[in-house]
Structure formats: structure tokens, C-alpha cells
Design a protein around this motif. Sequence first.
Motif, short mmCIF file in Angstrom:
data_model
loop_
_atom_site.label_atom_id
_atom_site.label_comp_id
_atom_site.label_asym_id
_atom_site.label_seq_id
_atom_site.Cartn_x
_atom_site.Cartn_y
_atom_site.Cartn_z
N LEU A 57 0.82 -1.21 0.00
CA LEU A 57 0.00 0.00 0.00
C LEU A 57 0.85 1.26 0.00
N LEU A 62 -0.38 4.91 -1.47
CA LEU A 62 -1.52 5.06 -0.56
C LEU A 62 -1.01 5.24 0.85
N ARG A 76 -8.94 -0.04 2.45
CA ARG A 76 -7.58 -0.52 2.24
C ARG A 76 -7.63 -2.04 2.42
N ALA A 98 -2.85 2.31 -7.54
CA ALA A 98 -3.35 2.96 -6.32
C ALA A 98 -4.87 2.97 -6.29
N ARG A 99 -5.50 3.23 -7.42
CA ARG A 99 -6.97 3.26 -7.46
C ARG A 99 -7.53 1.86 -7.23
N ALA A 102 -7.40 0.90 -3.59
CA ALA A 102 -8.29 1.68 -2.73
C ALA A 102 -9.77 1.46 -3.03
#
Length: 104
Positions: A57, A62, A76, A98-99, A102
Motif C-alpha cells: 500500500l 496510498l 484498504r 493505487a486506485r 483503494a
Amino acid sequence: MPHRSAYVCLSCRVSFKHSEPRTYRCPGCRREMLLAGDAFEAPPQRDRDAWRVVSVLLHAGLDFRQDCCGCGPGYRPRTLREVRERLAHARRTGTPLARALATP
């Protein structure tokens, strides 16, 4: 009370809270610590899988900062299985990493 954020050392699997935003070094290995955010709750040091999730992460960009409303950082993944599912989804759909991480 001042705003305190967690800084982590992924090598030593430790976390410390600091109120001043600056560069911190791990007291164990002297490596630079990563900013994890004010809503970060460190997993137990012996839980290697949970620390691997944290590593993925943080390296994906993130963190665990509170939202402006104070309701937490959002979704998360908590397990390696969830991370693998999110990574497969990102590869399959072309979604930025990252998207994908998340998104529940």
C-alpha cells in the motif's frame, strides 16, 4: 493536542507517532521511515503478511490519513489475498494500481 502521524520502518516492522512532519530514521536500522498517516494502526510485529500488505500500500502511494471529515482513509485491503485480487483487477482492466488498491 497536536496532530500526530505514524511513521513506519518496513524492515524492522515498527511504527512511531510524531507530531512534527519531517524525515525520521528508524532507531533500529537507521533507514528512513515512511509516512503512513494519522489513521495508521500498526499490525503486530510478528505478522509478516500484514506488514507485506502495508508495504504494498505505501509503495503504491496510498497512506492512512484521515479524510477531511475525520472518517478514516477509506478502503484498504487487509490481507494478501485481497491485495492479489486488487492487483489482478488492475492488470485485467488497466486501472492504476493505487486506485485498484483503494477500491473495495
